[in-house]
Design an enzyme around this catalytic site. Structure first.
Site, PDB file in Angstrom:
ATOM      1  N   CYS A  73       1.178  -1.128  -0.154  1.00 50.13           N
ATOM      2  CA  CYS A  73      -0.007   0.024   0.066  1.00 50.13           C
ATOM      3  C   CYS A  73       0.903   1.320  -0.088  1.00 50.13           C
ATOM      4  CB  CYS A  73      -0.740  -0.004   1.380  1.00 50.13           C
ATOM      5  SG  CYS A  73      -1.769   1.314   1.526  1.00 50.13           S
ATOM      6  N   CYS A 183      -1.015   3.731  -6.358  1.00 50.04           N
ATOM      7  CA  CYS A 183      -1.825   3.136  -5.360  1.00 50.04           C
ATOM      8  C   CYS A 183      -1.997   1.703  -6.112  1.00 50.04           C
ATOM      9  CB  CYS A 183      -3.174   4.013  -5.311  1.00 50.04           C
ATOM     10  SG  CYS A 183      -4.425   3.100  -4.506  1.00 50.04           S
TER      11      CYS A 183
HETATM   12  N1  DGL Z   1      -3.936   0.498  -1.884  1.00 52.23           N
HETATM   13  C1  DGL Z   1      -3.553   1.547  -1.333  1.00 52.23           C
HETATM   14  C2  DGL Z   1      -2.494   2.368  -1.709  1.00 52.23           C
HETATM   15  O1  DGL Z   1      -1.684   1.918  -2.382  1.00 52.23           O
HETATM   16  C3  DGL Z   1      -4.949   2.394  -1.259  1.00 52.23           C
HETATM   17  C4  DGL Z   1      -4.989   3.344  -0.002  1.00 52.23           C
HETATM   18  C5  DGL Z   1      -6.567   3.814   0.259  1.00 52.23           C
HETATM   19  O2  DGL Z   1      -6.847   2.997   0.990  1.00 52.23           O
HETATM   20  O3  DGL Z   1      -6.733   4.927   0.244  1.00 52.23           O
HETATM   21  O4  DGL Z   1      -2.196   3.566  -1.575  1.00 52.23           O
END
Ligand code: DGL
Length: 262
Positions: A73, A183
């Site tokens: 993430c 993301c």
């Molecule tokens: N997959 C997360 C990232 O890479 C998502 C972040 C979120 O939950 O807003 O930033």
């Protein structure tokens, strides 16, 4: 120790895009994935909240006996990985928007970065951006609402198309030739993005680089699993497991998917 699993966490299902790269680069490794969907999106949360959630996930993965932790993430990496590395005695791999290759190869000297508010406002992101993008215009756009729609299984909805166009069209008008996906949820939007962008715009995500880095850290720490058979893959979600199941059903592995309160 070597037989223990690689632990992976994300705010939800997005980090499965990273898991896929890890499982394909290291087929003999066991993996345990935590989808913290109950608390998604992280992108809107404060740095303190993101850190607390990241610690909670780390502790659960350690309890589940993991030998290394992949923070799949960008938002958690850019806001929490420094503290995680200081507080826990296990190697951590993070994911950050891949600005460096985009900055090196851009011809128009304009690159787009689509990421969460939490990532774009982090100190780590601005340091990386300052380091590599002198003389380059970086068009940063917050992908508000995209994570929510992906979590709700609405990748191919009209709502997604409208939202995505509203973020990407201004970048196209600025003449970007590289789009960095900041993301881990966004690789699932690549088919949608290809419908919006011309073929001249290169889309970059960090999944393969994270898998390569994980492999090299396992090797350096003598943690590679000598198991000659295929690894096992366990996924836990603290919300509805339906979306996780849908997204994983497209692959050719047979993961174990369960609900877990964490
Ligand atoms: N997959 C997360 C990232 O890479 C998502 C972040 C979120 O939950 O807003 O930033």
């Amino acid at each position: 120790m070597q037989h223990k699993a690689i632990g992976i966490f994300d705010s939800g299902i997005g980090g499965t895009s990273i898991w896929k790269e890890i499982a394909s680069a290291m087929p003999h490794e066991n993996t345990i994935y935590l989808a913290d969907s109950k608390y998604a999106p992280y992108g809107k949360r404060s740095k303190e909240e993101i850190l607390e959630l990241s610690k909670k996930n780390t502790e659960k993965l350690l309890e589940l006996n993991c030998k290394i932790i992949v923070v799949a993430c960008n938002t958690a990496t850019t806001n929490a990985i420094k503290v995680l590395r200081e507080q826990y005695d296990v190697p951590f791999i993070g994911i950050e928007p891949a600005i460096k290759p985009a900055a090196i190869y851009t011809k128009t000297k304009k690159i787009g970065v689509l990421a969460t508010k939490g990532t774009l406002s982090s100190e780590l992101f601005s340091q990386t951006s300052d380091l590599y993008t002198q003389n380059i215009e970086v068009i940063e756009v917050i992908g508000s609402g995209l994570v929510e729609l992906i979590e709700e299984d609405k990748i191919n909805s009209n709502e997604m198309d409208i939202l995505l166009r509203s973020y990407i069209e201004p970048m196209i008008r600025k003449n970007i030739d590289y789009l960095v996906l900041g993301c881990s949820h966004y690789p699932y939007l690549i088919p949608n993005l290809k419908n919006i962008l011309s073929d001249d715009v290169v889309i970059i995500d960090s999944g393969e680089a994270v898998a390569r880095q994980t492999k090299s850290i396992l090797t350096a720490n003598n943690l590679v699993n000598p198991n000659p058979n295929k690894g096992s893959h366990t996924f836990y979600s603290n919300a509805d497991i339906k979306t996780l199941r849908n997204i994983l059903s497209k692959g050719n592995t047979s993961p174990i998917i369960s609900a877990l309160d964490f």
